[in-house]
Motif scaffolding. Structure first.
Motif, mmCIF file in Angstrom:
data_model
loop_
_atom_site.group_PDB
_atom_site.id
_atom_site.type_symbol
_atom_site.label_atom_id
_atom_site.label_comp_id
_atom_site.label_asym_id
_atom_site.label_seq_id
_atom_site.Cartn_x
_atom_site.Cartn_y
_atom_site.Cartn_z
ATOM 1 N N ALA A 125 49.861 36.821 34.110
ATOM 2 C CA ALA A 125 50.920 36.182 34.896
ATOM 3 C C ALA A 125 52.074 35.733 34.008
ATOM 4 O O ALA A 125 53.226 35.690 34.447
ATOM 5 C CB ALA A 125 50.340 34.994 35.665
ATOM 6 N N ASP A 126 51.763 35.406 32.757
ATOM 7 C CA ASP A 126 52.778 34.852 31.861
ATOM 8 C C ASP A 126 53.554 35.946 31.135
ATOM 9 O O ASP A 126 53.027 37.014 30.824
ATOM 10 C CB ASP A 126 52.121 33.927 30.833
ATOM 11 N N TYR A 127 54.817 35.648 30.825
ATOM 12 C CA TYR A 127 55.661 36.512 30.024
ATOM 13 C C TYR A 127 55.648 36.007 28.574
ATOM 14 O O TYR A 127 55.238 34.871 28.295
ATOM 15 C CB TYR A 127 57.097 36.494 30.548
ATOM 16 N N PHE A 128 56.088 36.849 27.663
ATOM 17 C CA PHE A 128 56.295 36.365 26.306
ATOM 18 C C PHE A 128 57.411 35.321 26.324
ATOM 19 O O PHE A 128 58.430 35.480 27.017
ATOM 20 C CB PHE A 128 56.683 37.523 25.368
ATOM 21 N N SER A 129 57.200 34.280 25.555
ATOM 22 C CA SER A 129 58.197 33.204 25.502
ATOM 23 C C SER A 129 59.204 33.476 24.389
ATOM 24 O O SER A 129 58.907 34.184 23.420
ATOM 25 C CB SER A 129 57.522 31.862 25.268
ATOM 26 N N ASP A 130 60.414 32.932 24.545
ATOM 27 C CA ASP A 130 61.428 33.110 23.506
ATOM 28 C C ASP A 130 60.952 32.490 22.199
ATOM 29 O O ASP A 130 60.463 31.356 22.169
ATOM 30 C CB ASP A 130 62.735 32.437 23.932
ATOM 31 N N SER A 131 61.081 33.258 21.139
ATOM 32 C CA SER A 131 60.613 32.782 19.844
ATOM 33 C C SER A 131 61.323 33.553 18.747
ATOM 34 O O SER A 131 61.725 34.708 18.937
ATOM 35 C CB SER A 131 59.094 32.970 19.715
ATOM 36 N N THR A 132 61.442 32.926 17.598
ATOM 37 C CA THR A 132 62.016 33.611 16.433
ATOM 38 C C THR A 132 60.938 34.356 15.647
ATOM 39 O O THR A 132 61.236 34.962 14.609
ATOM 40 C CB THR A 132 62.711 32.602 15.502
ATOM 41 N N GLU A 133 59.682 34.317 16.140
ATOM 42 C CA GLU A 133 58.568 34.974 15.476
ATOM 43 C C GLU A 133 58.041 36.130 16.342
ATOM 44 O O GLU A 133 58.129 36.099 17.568
ATOM 45 C CB GLU A 133 57.424 33.981 15.222
ATOM 46 N N TRP A 134 57.490 37.145 15.689
ATOM 47 C CA TRP A 134 56.808 38.203 16.406
ATOM 48 C C TRP A 134 55.517 37.659 17.023
ATOM 49 O O TRP A 134 54.802 36.870 16.405
ATOM 50 C CB TRP A 134 56.470 39.359 15.475
ATOM 51 N N GLN A 135 55.196 38.066 18.248
ATOM 52 C CA GLN A 135 53.997 37.631 18.954
ATOM 53 C C GLN A 135 53.142 38.861 19.275
ATOM 54 O O GLN A 135 53.667 39.903 19.656
ATOM 55 C CB GLN A 135 54.372 36.929 20.266
ATOM 56 N N GLN A 136 51.824 38.713 19.112
ATOM 57 C CA GLN A 136 50.938 39.845 19.353
ATOM 58 C C GLN A 136 50.225 39.712 20.691
ATOM 59 O O GLN A 136 49.726 38.642 21.049
ATOM 60 C CB GLN A 136 49.887 39.993 18.254
ATOM 61 N N PHE A 137 50.166 40.813 21.413
ATOM 62 C CA PHE A 137 49.288 40.938 22.574
ATOM 63 C C PHE A 137 48.144 41.857 22.172
ATOM 64 O O PHE A 137 48.370 42.977 21.696
ATOM 65 C CB PHE A 137 50.012 41.528 23.774
ATOM 66 N N SER A 138 46.908 41.415 22.359
ATOM 67 C CA SER A 138 45.742 42.237 22.025
ATOM 68 C C SER A 138 44.595 41.848 22.934
ATOM 69 O O SER A 138 44.260 40.673 23.057
ATOM 70 C CB SER A 138 45.343 42.048 20.560
ATOM 71 N N VAL A 139 44.000 42.842 23.577
ATOM 72 C CA VAL A 139 42.899 42.570 24.488
ATOM 73 C C VAL A 139 41.955 43.760 24.496
ATOM 74 O O VAL A 139 42.371 44.908 24.287
ATOM 75 C CB VAL A 139 43.435 42.290 25.921
ATOM 76 N N GLU A 140 40.662 43.502 24.694
ATOM 77 C CA GLU A 140 39.672 44.553 24.865
ATOM 78 C C GLU A 140 39.187 44.535 26.304
ATOM 79 O O GLU A 140 38.839 43.485 26.846
ATOM 80 C CB GLU A 140 38.503 44.371 23.898
ATOM 81 N N VAL A 141 39.163 45.715 26.926
ATOM 82 C CA VAL A 141 38.758 45.830 28.322
ATOM 83 C C VAL A 141 37.820 47.021 28.473
ATOM 84 O O VAL A 141 37.863 47.965 27.685
ATOM 85 C CB VAL A 141 39.974 46.008 29.254
ATOM 86 N N THR A 142 36.968 46.955 29.491
ATOM 87 C CA THR A 142 36.043 48.045 29.780
ATOM 88 C C THR A 142 36.524 48.804 30.997
ATOM 89 O O THR A 142 36.795 48.210 32.045
ATOM 90 C CB THR A 142 34.617 47.502 30.031
ATOM 91 N N ALA A 143 36.631 50.120 30.865
ATOM 92 C CA ALA A 143 37.059 50.947 31.994
ATOM 93 C C ALA A 143 36.034 50.845 33.116
ATOM 94 O O ALA A 143 34.840 51.042 32.889
ATOM 95 C CB ALA A 143 37.216 52.399 31.551
ATOM 96 N N PRO A 144 36.473 50.507 34.324
ATOM 97 C CA PRO A 144 35.513 50.274 35.412
ATOM 98 C C PRO A 144 34.713 51.517 35.768
ATOM 99 O O PRO A 144 35.229 52.641 35.758
ATOM 100 C CB PRO A 144 36.406 49.817 36.572
ATOM 101 N N GLN A 145 33.467 51.269 36.082
ATOM 102 C CA GLN A 145 32.540 52.334 36.454
ATOM 103 C C GLN A 145 31.772 51.859 37.669
ATOM 104 O O GLN A 145 31.219 50.756 37.690
ATOM 105 C CB GLN A 145 31.594 52.611 35.284
ATOM 106 N N ASN A 146 31.736 52.677 38.706
ATOM 107 C CA ASN A 146 31.137 52.254 39.966
ATOM 108 C C ASN A 146 30.520 53.465 40.639
ATOM 109 O O ASN A 146 30.908 54.607 40.372
ATOM 110 C CB ASN A 146 32.212 51.617 40.859
ATOM 111 N N GLU A 147 29.555 53.234 41.544
ATOM 112 C CA GLU A 147 28.951 54.351 42.258
ATOM 113 C C GLU A 147 29.952 55.037 43.186
ATOM 114 O O GLU A 147 29.746 56.172 43.615
ATOM 115 C CB GLU A 147 27.740 53.891 43.062
ATOM 116 N N ARG A 148 31.049 54.356 43.466
ATOM 117 C CA ARG A 148 32.119 54.970 44.260
ATOM 118 C C ARG A 148 33.299 55.293 43.351
ATOM 119 O O ARG A 148 33.773 54.452 42.594
ATOM 120 C CB ARG A 148 32.565 54.019 45.382
#
Length: 550
Positions: free
Chosen positions: A492-515
Motif C-alpha cells: 500500500a505504501d510508496y517509497f518516501s522522499d529521501s536523499t538515500e537509495w532505498q531497497q525493496f526486497s521480498v521472497e514470495v512463493t508462486a501459488p499452487q492450487n488444485e484449480r
C-alpha cells in the motif's frame, strides 16, 4: 434338462474365453473403471508395478506413486465437470486426463494429472496432440486435482518407451564402463573455463562427461556477475537420499601433460561433514574402468561461503606412461541444509590459460548478489542497465514507455547508469513491466533499489500472478495465506522522499492450487511511477532482479 445343458454350455464358453486371455505385461493398461467395486489395489505404485486408474482413484492419500493409463484429454479451464476436453483443440499445457480405456469420454472415470517441467514439455496435448490415446506411466502425488481424484506435481514419466524427467536415459550408471568413457583419442592438454555455462542448467561440453551415479542430479552451470562456472549440490533434493555426480575430463596422455599436473579453482558453501569433493584418476583396463583417488590439498571444507581457492593442484606423476581421465566426484545428502554446494572453474592442464573469478554467489542458495549490476541469473529478460544501448529497453513490456524511461548516469546506485522513470502529468502512472514464467510452489526473490527525492513523483512495486490462461489471479476471500503472499508484491505504501537509495526486497512463493485458476504460470513484474501535485517528476531504479530461490 434343457436348462442344465444351456448352463453347461455357458460355463464351457466362459472357461474357454478366460483361458485364452493374454497375460498383461507390466505396463499394459487394464480397465480399472472409475474406482468403484472392491477396495483392493491393483499394483503397488512402483515404476515396475504401477497402480491402475481405479487404484489411483482410491488411494488419494498424498503419497508418491506411479500410475498407468491412457492419455484421453485435458481440462481446458477451471472445472473438470464442465471443462474436460477429449479432442482438440486443447487450451492448457499444464494437465492431462488419463483413463483405463483409450476411448474414455466420461470425466468421472478419468484421473486428472498435473504436469511439471520436462514432463509438461513432452506430454501436454497443446503442443503434442498426437499423444492423445497413447499409454503412459507417470509418477506424482496422489491427491485431488480440479476437485476430483488426481495425480499432482508429475516430473517423471514413461511415454513411447522413453523416460522423461528424473534423469531420463542417462540414469544411474553401472557396468564395467559406467560412464561410457572413450580413451581411443587422447589429448595432450585441455581446459574448461565454462564460458558457455547457462545458469542452473546441466552443463555439457564436447569431450567432457557429466553424469550421476546416484540420485538424479548433474553438475550445473552457475552465473554470478561476469563469472561462469559449474556447481553441484543436493540442496532441496529428496530428503536423506545420497547424490553422487561426476564431471570427467577428456582422455589425456599423462606423459604429454606439462609438469604432469592439472589445476582447478574451487569454492564451497553451506559446509556439512557428509558432503565431499574428491578427485580421481580414471583408467580403462581391458574395457573396465578403474579409479584411483588423488589427494588434493586445500579443497575447502569450511569457511566463508563462495570464497574461491585458486590453482588447486592434481598431481598426475604417479600415472606416468598411462592414458586416463581426471574425474571430479561430488557426494551430498538430499534435504534442506544437509549438503555442501561445491563449485568448479578453470579446470586445465598445467600451462593452459585460466580465466578469473571475482567472487562467489553472495546469498548462495538464495541466489543473486546484494549490490552492483543486475545479476546474470535474474529471470528478467532485460539483464542490465550497463548493456542498454537502445532508446528504450525493448525487453521490458511497458504500456507507457518511450518518453518516460531513460538511462541516467548522474544518479545511480551501482555501475554507470540507473533507470530514470518519469511519471505522467496529471494522473495515472508510468509502468515498467514484464511477464516472467514461474513454477508453482517454487520461491522467488524480487528486489531492486529506488531513489525518490522528487516531490512531484512517487514510486512503488505492483506485481500480479498470472494463471495458465493468461488471466490475473484474484484469490477467494477465504484464501488468506495466498492473499498475504500477494500483498508482499502489492504494498500500500510508496517509497518516501529521501536523499538515500532505498531497497525493496521480498521472497514470495508462486501459488499452487488444485484449480488452475489459482495456480501461477507467470509473474507480472511491474514497477509504477505516479505523479504528485498533478505534476511530472522522476524516480530512479537500479539493480532490478527476479531470481528463483534455490
Amino acid at each position: 434338462m434343457r436348462k442344465l445343458i444351456n448352463g453347461l454350455f455357458l460355463t464351457l464358453i466362459t472357461l474357454i474365453t478366460f483361458s485364452c486371455s493374454d497375460v498383461p505385461s507390466p505396463y499394459d493398461v487394464n480397465d480399472g473403471g472409475n474406482g468403484g467395486g472392491n477396495t483392493e489395489l491393483t499394483g503397488d505404485g512402483t515404476k515396475d508395478n504401477p497402480y491402475d486408474i481405479a487404484s489411483a482413484m482410491k488411494k488419494q492419500d498424498g503419497s508418491e506413486a506411479w500410475v498407468k493409463g491412457y492419455i484421453v484429454g485435458a481440462v481446458n479451464d477451471k472445472a473438470i465437470a464442465t471443462d474436460a476436453a477429449f479432442e482438440a483443440p486443447f487450451k492448457l499445457n499444464s494437465n492431462i486426463l488419463i483413463a483405463a480405456s483409450k476411448d474414455e469420454k466420461d470425466y468421472k472415470k478419468c484421473l486428472a494429472v498435473q504436469l511439471y517441467d520436462d514432463v509438461r514439455n513432452a506430454v501436454n496435448l497443446v503442443d503434442h496432440a498426437d499423444n492423445l490415446g497413447k499409454a503412459i506411466v507417470i509418477s506424482g502425488k496422489l491427491v485431488k486435482y480440479f476437485g476430483a481424484a488426481g495425480l499432482k506435481e508429475c516430473k517423471t514419466a514413461v511415454l513411447d518407451g522413453k523416460e522423461i524427467g528424473g534423469g531420463g536415459s542417462t540414469g544411474p550408471v553401472e557396468g564395467d564402463n559406467p560412464f561410457k568413457l572413450d580413451a581411443s583419442k587422447p589429448v595432450n592438454s585441455f581446459i574448461a573455463a565454462f564460458d558457455d555455462a547457462a545458469n542452473n542448467a546441466d552443463y555439457a561440453s564436447t569431450g567432457w562427461t557429466n553424469a550421476f551415479k546416484q540420485g538424479d542430479r548433474k553438475w550445473q552451470g552457475a552465473v554470478y556477475q561476469t563469472d561462469k562456472y559449474i556447481k553441484a549440490t543436493a540442496q532441496k533434493a529428496t530428503e536423506g537420499a545420497t547424490f553422487e555426480t561426476w564431471f570427467i575430463s577428456p582422455a589425456v596422455t599423462v606423459n604429454n601433460v606439462a609438469d604432469k599436473k592439472v589445476l582447478f579453482d574451487c569454492s564451497g558453501a553451506y559446509y556439512v561433514a557428509t558432503s565431499s569433493l574428491k578427485v580421481f584418476f580414471l583408467e580403462l583396463v581391458n574395457g573396465k574402468m578403474t579409479s584411483t583417488e588423488i589427494q588434493v590439498a586445500n579443497v575447502p571444507t569450511s569457511g566463508t561461503n563462495y570464497t574461491w581457492t585458486k590453482d588447486l593442484t592434481v598431481d598426475l606423476t604417479p600415472f606416468a606412461g598411462k592414458v586416463g581421465f581426471v574425474g571430479f566426484q561430488y557426494i551430498g545428502i538430499g534435504g534442506d541444509g544437509t549438503s555442501t554446494t561445491y563449485c568448479l572453474d578453470n579446470i586445465r592442464t598445467s600451462g593452459a590459460t585460466a580465466g578469473g573469478n571475482t567472487g562467489g554467489e553472495t546469498g548462495g542458495e538464495t541466489g543473486g548478489e546484494t549490490g552492483g549490476e543486475t545479476a546474470e541469473n535474474s529471470l528478467l529478460k532485460f539483464k542490465g542497465i550497463e548493456a542498454w544501448t537502445d532508446a528504450f529497453p525493448a525487453l521490458f513490456e511497458s504500456a507507457t514507455n518511450d518518453p518516460n524511461l531513460t538511462a541516467d548516469e548522474t544518479i545511480k546506485h551501482a555501475g554507470s547508469f540507473s533507470l530514470k522513470h518519469m511519471s505522467p502529468v496529471g494522473k495515472g502512472n508510468s509502468a515498467i513491466k514484464q511477464e516472467i514464467e514461474v513454477v508453482p510452489g517454487k520461491k522467488y526473490k524480487v528486489s531492486f533499489w529506488c531513489y525518490d527525492n522528487e516531490p512531484n513523483a512517487k514510486g512503488r512495486i505492483w506485481c500480479s500472478w498470472i494463471d495458465p490462461l493468461g488471466n490475473k489471479i484474484t484469490f477467494a476471500k477465504e484464501m488468506t495465506a495466498e492473499k498475504a503472499e500477494l500483498a508482499k508484491l502489492q504494498p500500500a505504501d510508496y517509497f518516501s522522499d529521501s536523499t538515500e537509495w532505498q531497497q525493496f526486497s521480498v521472497e514470495v512463493t508462486a501459488p499452487q492450487n488444485e484449480r488452475d485458476v489459482y495456480t501461477a504460470a507467470k509473474l507480472l513484474f511491474e514497477i509504477r511511477t505516479y505523479p504528485e501535485n498533478k505534476l511530472s517528476g522522476a524516480v530512479y531504479y537500479d539493480d532490478i532482479e527476479v531470481i528463483e530461490v534455490k
